[in-house]
Design an enzyme around this catalytic site. Structure first.
Site, PDB file in Angstrom:
ATOM      1  CG  HIS A  64      43.369  37.124  33.922  1.00  0.00           C
ATOM      2  ND1 HIS A  64      44.735  37.109  33.879  1.00  0.00           N
ATOM      3  CD2 HIS A  64      43.037  37.017  35.231  1.00  0.00           C
ATOM      4  CE1 HIS A  64      45.213  36.995  35.109  1.00  0.00           C
ATOM      5  NE2 HIS A  64      44.204  36.943  35.949  1.00  0.00           N
ATOM      6  CG  HIS A  66      40.386  36.723  39.645  1.00  0.00           C
ATOM      7  ND1 HIS A  66      41.168  35.646  40.032  1.00  0.00           N
ATOM      8  CD2 HIS A  66      41.207  37.536  38.933  1.00  0.00           C
ATOM      9  CE1 HIS A  66      42.414  35.821  39.592  1.00  0.00           C
ATOM     10  NE2 HIS A  66      42.464  36.961  38.921  1.00  0.00           N
ATOM     11  CG  LEU A  67      33.679  34.313  37.293  1.00  0.00           C
ATOM     12  CD1 LEU A  67      32.985  33.174  36.545  1.00  0.00           C
ATOM     13  CD2 LEU A  67      33.014  35.637  36.980  1.00  0.00           C
ATOM     14  CG  HIS A 183      50.660  36.065  38.851  1.00  0.00           C
ATOM     15  ND1 HIS A 183      49.636  36.917  39.185  1.00  0.00           N
ATOM     16  CD2 HIS A 183      51.728  36.447  39.600  1.00  0.00           C
ATOM     17  CE1 HIS A 183      50.076  37.792  40.096  1.00  0.00           C
ATOM     18  NE2 HIS A 183      51.339  37.516  40.371  1.00  0.00           N
ATOM     19  CG  HIS A 236      48.475  39.826  34.890  1.00  0.00           C
ATOM     20  ND1 HIS A 236      49.723  39.307  35.154  1.00  0.00           N
ATOM     21  CD2 HIS A 236      47.641  39.230  35.763  1.00  0.00           C
ATOM     22  CE1 HIS A 236      49.646  38.441  36.145  1.00  0.00           C
ATOM     23  NE2 HIS A 236      48.382  38.379  36.528  1.00  0.00           N
ATOM     24  CG  ASP A 309      44.033  40.383  36.849  1.00  0.00           C
ATOM     25  OD1 ASP A 309      43.368  39.506  37.446  1.00  0.00           O
ATOM     26  OD2 ASP A 309      45.136  40.790  37.251  1.00  0.00           O
TER      27      ASP A 309
HETATM   28 ZN   LIG Z   1      47.665  37.356  38.154  1.00  0.00          ZN
END
Ligand SMILES: [Zn+2]
Length: 434
Positions: A64, A66-67, A183, A236, A309
């Site tokens: 998990h 975020h790039l 999510h 998450h 995350d």
């Molecule tokens: Zn999320």
């Protein structure tokens, strides 16, 4: 071209193959060649790594991350994200599709993969969007996304509020045997909330997000999962109620897996303190009973993976009043230290900690790596388990600095990261190929 590497006298922890003991590990041509209790003789021209006092473990995999590329390169790029990943001991990351051009087509998937090839540091596995533009209205072309290289489908950042659509994607994804990653947040319950609903939100006078915003959605999706026989991965997990439902569903044989983020098993809602936006994330930091339940679930196998995350944001996104603060923190470079804190506290065994960072995530998404059997790719993390260091966000390889852990002392650090038999990070320094 490829040289050999011999790790000598390491504590090798390889949960899948039941190894935890002092071993020599020989790597040739990018693959694990031999793991031996007896000392091995180094081949000619081999690099020898004295790993006395260190752990040699399967490279960590983060499900998990975020790039931010394409679209928000000021926060992170595939390259800077990969740098942060290998600095944190990760040899593979799953890239979330909520970029500013959403990854809902093969074109965007291919772009991310091509940036990852250029970065040439670690494996990047894109996840594709469940719905076009993450709008929650129309399913994206799962076949096209999986064909282009997506390993999971998710609208992460947002829930799939439409139950019928969720039911359809669970059914549809079985055709490609990819997990649907969710999510869980009922927006009608979380609306207007800025943090966990509890004593702290009352004291601070902030609107709370009740645990039910997550738990009710987990319950809904487990019902849909049972009916569709799909594969559900809950991202998450933050509350006791979710843990209880997932544990029970696993007992009944449903194909559900889940991950927990280090901040959720480390901090509770009191960390919001005096309106600290670095303690603002979705799902929010929960109560102490939830933290306790997450720790129990990490131990007993209810949780399959620790996932960060990793959510890079700019300074201006956090330098605002709490309600307006954007959600999320960076996590790649602090995950190992926070996980090892549970080992030092006696909550997790070293073996279980390694499993949650490597074997577990590999198994959940069906990714290569996660173990060190001869023939497997030499994706290896070397850990100095007793080394103390202090988190300095200004020295992160990530392009962003948003962390509540700046200044925290950690015990246990990444010594080296190897990807496909190549050392990409060593003693605090990147080893980039260009
Ligand atoms: Zn999320």
């Amino acid at each position: 071209m490829m040289t050999s590497v011999l790790f000598q006298r390491a504590r090798v922890i390889d949960p899948r193959n039941g190894v935890d003991g002092i071993r020599d590990v020989l790597v040739t041509d990018g693959r694990v060649a031999q793991v031996s209790e007896a000392p091995l003789v180094a081949p000619k021209d081999a690099r020898v790594v004295d790993a006395t006092g260190k752990w040699v473990v399967p490279g960590f995999i983060d499900l998990h991350v975020h790039l931010r590329e394409p679209g928000e390169e000021g926060k992170e790029t595939v390259l800077t994200g990969c740098r942060a990943a290998v600095a944190g001991g990760f040899t593979g990351v799953v890239a979330m599709p909520n970029t500013k051009v959403v990854n809902d087509s093969a074109l965007v998937t291919e772009l991310v993969l091509s940036r990852a090839r250029d970065a040439d540091l670690c494996h990047v596995y894109p996840a594709g969007a469940i719905t076009k533009g993450l709008k929650g209205e129309e399913l994206s072309e799962a076949g096209e996304l999986v064909g282009a290289g997506c390993v999971a489908l998710t609208d992460d950042g947002r829930p799939v509020m439409n139950a019928a659509l969720m039911r359809r994607v669970l059914q549809y994804a079985t055709l490609f045997d990819v997990p649907v990653m969710v999510h869980e947040e009922d927006l009608t319950l979380s609306a207007g909330g800025a943090m966990h609903e509890g004593a702290t939100s009352t004291r601070l006078g902030l609107r709370g997000i009740p645990a039910s915003a997550e738990v009710a959605m987990v319950a809904r999706d487990l019902v849909l999962l049972e009916e569709t026989k799909g594969r559900l991965h809950v991202a998450h997990v933050s509350c006791e109620g979710s843990v209880r439902l997932i544990r029970e569903a696993k007992k009944r044989g449903l194909r559900v897996t889940c991950e927990v983020a280090p901040h959720h098993f480390t901090l509770d809602d009191r960390a919001v303190g005096d309106y600290d936006t670095h303690a603002k994330m979705a799902p929010p930091l929960r109560g102490d009973a939830d933290v306790k339940a997450l720790r129990e679930a990490l131990v007993d196998g209810t949780v399959d993976a620790i996932a960060t995350d990793h959510a890079p944001h700019g300074v201006s996104d956090k330098l605002v009043e709490f309600e307006k603060g954007i959600n999320g923190i960076v996590g790649l470079e602090t995950a190992l230290g926070l996980t090892l804190a549970l080992v030092h506290e006696g909550v997790l065994t070293p073996r279980r900690a390694v499993e949650l960072l490597s074997e577990g995530p590999a198994r959940v998404f069906g990714l290569p790596g996660g173990h060190l059997a001869p023939g497997s790719p030499a994706d290896i993390t070397v850990v100095s388990p007793g080394e103390e260091w202090t988190v300095d966000a200004h020295r992160f390889y990530s392009r962003s600095r948003n962390t509540p852990f700046h200044g925290r002392t950690m015990k246990g650090r990444v010594s080296q990261t190897w990807v496909g038999g190549r050392c990409v990070f060593e003693d605090g320094q990147l080893k980039e190929s260009r």
